[in-house]
Design an enzyme around this catalytic site. Structure first.
Site, short mmCIF file in Angstrom:
data_model
loop_
_atom_site.label_atom_id
_atom_site.label_comp_id
_atom_site.label_asym_id
_atom_site.label_seq_id
_atom_site.Cartn_x
_atom_site.Cartn_y
_atom_site.Cartn_z
N HIS A 1 37.76 37.33 37.89
CA HIS A 1 37.69 36.75 36.55
C HIS A 1 36.69 37.54 35.71
O HIS A 1 35.61 37.89 36.21
CB HIS A 1 37.24 35.29 36.60
CG HIS A 1 38.19 34.42 37.35
ND1 HIS A 1 39.38 34.01 36.81
CD2 HIS A 1 38.14 33.95 38.61
CE1 HIS A 1 40.02 33.29 37.71
NE2 HIS A 1 39.30 33.24 38.82
N PRO B 1 48.35 34.75 32.30
CA PRO B 1 48.66 34.45 30.91
C PRO B 1 47.51 34.70 29.93
O PRO B 1 46.35 34.41 30.23
CB PRO B 1 49.02 32.95 30.94
CG PRO B 1 48.50 32.44 32.22
CD PRO B 1 48.52 33.60 33.19
N ASN B 2 47.90 35.25 28.80
CA ASN B 2 47.03 35.52 27.64
C ASN B 2 46.12 36.72 27.82
O ASN B 2 45.44 37.11 26.86
CB ASN B 2 46.19 34.27 27.27
CG ASN B 2 47.07 33.13 26.83
OD1 ASN B 2 47.89 33.29 25.93
ND2 ASN B 2 46.97 31.99 27.49
N ALA C 1 44.57 31.18 33.38
CA ALA C 1 44.61 29.71 33.38
C ALA C 1 45.31 29.15 34.61
O ALA C 1 45.02 28.02 35.04
CB ALA C 1 45.28 29.21 32.11
N ARG D 1 41.04 38.72 20.59
CA ARG D 1 40.34 37.48 20.24
C ARG D 1 39.32 37.13 21.34
O ARG D 1 39.35 37.68 22.42
CB ARG D 1 41.36 36.33 20.08
CG ARG D 1 42.35 36.58 18.94
CD ARG D 1 42.64 35.33 18.16
NE ARG D 1 41.46 34.47 18.06
CZ ARG D 1 41.52 33.14 18.06
NH1 ARG D 1 42.65 32.52 18.14
NH2 ARG D 1 40.41 32.43 17.97
N TYR E 1 35.51 37.55 26.65
CA TYR E 1 36.29 38.58 27.34
C TYR E 1 36.02 40.01 26.86
O TYR E 1 36.67 40.94 27.33
CB TYR E 1 37.79 38.26 27.24
CG TYR E 1 38.10 36.83 27.65
CD1 TYR E 1 37.80 36.38 28.94
CD2 TYR E 1 38.65 35.92 26.75
CE1 TYR E 1 38.05 35.07 29.33
CE2 TYR E 1 38.92 34.60 27.13
CZ TYR E 1 38.61 34.19 28.42
OH TYR E 1 38.86 32.90 28.80
N GLU F 1 40.48 37.51 44.20
CA GLU F 1 40.54 36.82 42.90
C GLU F 1 39.47 37.41 41.99
O GLU F 1 38.32 37.55 42.43
CB GLU F 1 40.28 35.33 43.15
CG GLU F 1 40.13 34.48 41.90
CD GLU F 1 39.57 33.08 42.22
OE1 GLU F 1 39.02 32.87 43.33
OE2 GLU F 1 39.66 32.22 41.33
N ASN G 1 43.92 38.36 38.65
CA ASN G 1 43.26 37.44 37.74
C ASN G 1 44.35 36.48 37.27
O ASN G 1 45.11 36.81 36.37
CB ASN G 1 42.64 38.18 36.55
CG ASN G 1 41.90 37.21 35.63
OD1 ASN G 1 42.05 35.99 35.72
ND2 ASN G 1 41.10 37.76 34.72
N ARG H 1 37.66 24.27 34.54
CA ARG H 1 37.76 25.65 35.06
C ARG H 1 37.07 25.79 36.41
O ARG H 1 37.07 26.86 37.01
CB ARG H 1 37.16 26.65 34.06
CG ARG H 1 37.94 26.75 32.77
CD ARG H 1 37.39 27.83 31.85
NE ARG H 1 37.78 27.57 30.49
CZ ARG H 1 38.94 27.95 29.94
NH1 ARG H 1 39.80 28.65 30.64
NH2 ARG H 1 39.23 27.65 28.69
N ARG I 1 31.71 27.32 32.75
CA ARG I 1 32.35 26.95 31.48
C ARG I 1 32.82 25.49 31.55
O ARG I 1 32.11 24.64 32.03
CB ARG I 1 33.46 27.95 31.17
CG ARG I 1 32.93 29.39 30.97
CD ARG I 1 34.03 30.40 30.76
NE ARG I 1 34.82 30.10 29.58
CZ ARG I 1 35.97 30.72 29.28
NH1 ARG I 1 36.44 31.67 30.08
NH2 ARG I 1 36.64 30.40 28.20
N ASP J 1 50.51 29.16 47.12
CA ASP J 1 51.53 29.20 48.18
C ASP J 1 52.13 30.60 48.32
O ASP J 1 52.43 31.05 49.43
CB ASP J 1 52.65 28.19 47.90
CG ASP J 1 52.21 26.76 48.16
OD1 ASP J 1 51.14 26.56 48.79
OD2 ASP J 1 52.93 25.83 47.74
#
Ligand code: CA2
Length: 147
Positions: free
Chosen positions: A99, A9-10, A76, A17, A22, A97, A73, A110, A106, A86
Site C-alpha cells: 500500500h 481500483p482507482n 479498496a 488527485r 498518494y 501486499e 496493491n 481500512r 486512516r 480466495d
C-alpha cells in the site's frame, strides 16, 4: 523469475488527485520504476491495473503455472474482498501486499485486510518505494525456496 504486479481500483488516478495520500507521480511512473528495478534484479515483471474485482481474480488465477510470485496493491478491495483472498490461496503463489499510504492509520474501515492472511509480507506507508521493497522481499523468498 517472473512476477505479476497488480494494482486495484482507482490507482489509474495516481498523480491526478489526492496527492496528500498518494503523491504526485502517475501509474505510468510507478510502472517504469518497477520495470527498472526488475531489470536491475534480472527478473521479468508484468504490471496490470484494473477497476474490476473479477478481472483481478482472473489475472491471479492466470498467474498459476506462469508467475513465480505476485505483488499486489488491491486498493479498496483490500478491505472488502474475500474473492481476492480466495484467489491468492487457490494459486498458492508467494504474494506480497503493498500500500502506498498506511491504511492502518486512516479510517477504521481500512484497518481490515482480507488478503493479508494469504500474504508472506505487507509493505505499507512507504509510497512508491514500497513496491520496490515488496519486490525485493518476493525475490528473496522465491530464491530461498529454490535453494
Ligand atoms: O494506500 C494504498 O495504496 C491503498 O491501497 C489505496 C486505496 C485505498 O482504498 C486503500 O485503503 C489504501 C485507494 C486507491 C485510490 O487511488 C487514488 C489515487 C489517486 C486519486 C484518487 C484515488
Amino acid at each position: 523469475m517472473h512476477i505479476l504486479v497488480l494494482n486495484g481500483p482507482n490507482l489509474n488516478m495516481l498523480g491526478i488527485r489526492e496527492p496528500e495520500h498518494y503523491g504526485t507521480q502517475t501509474l505510468a511512473d510507478l510502472t517504469a520504476m518497477i520495470e527498472a528495478e526488475a531489470a536491475r534484479l534480472g527478473i521479468t515483471v508484468e504490471c496490470r491495473q484494473s477497476n474490476h474485482e473479477g478481472e483481478l481474480v482472473d489475472w491471479i488465477q492466470g498467474a498459476y503455472g506462469k508467475a513465480d510470485g505476485i505483488l499486489i496493491n488491491p486498493a479498496a478491495y483490500t478491505h472488502t474482498s474475500v474473492a481476492l483472498l480466495d484467489a491468492v490461496k487457490a494459486v498458492s503463489l508467494p504474494t506480497v501486499e503493498v500500500h502506498i499510504s498506511d491504511p492502518d492509520t486512516r479510517d477504521e474501515f481500512r484497518k481490515i485486510s482480507y488478503i493479508r492472511q494469504a500474504c508472506i509480507a505487507t509493505v505499507k506507508g512507504k509510497g512508491f518505494p514500497g513496491y520496490i521493497e515488496g519486490m525485493q522481499i518476493l525475490v528473496r523468498h522465491i530464491a530461498a525456496k529454490r535453494r
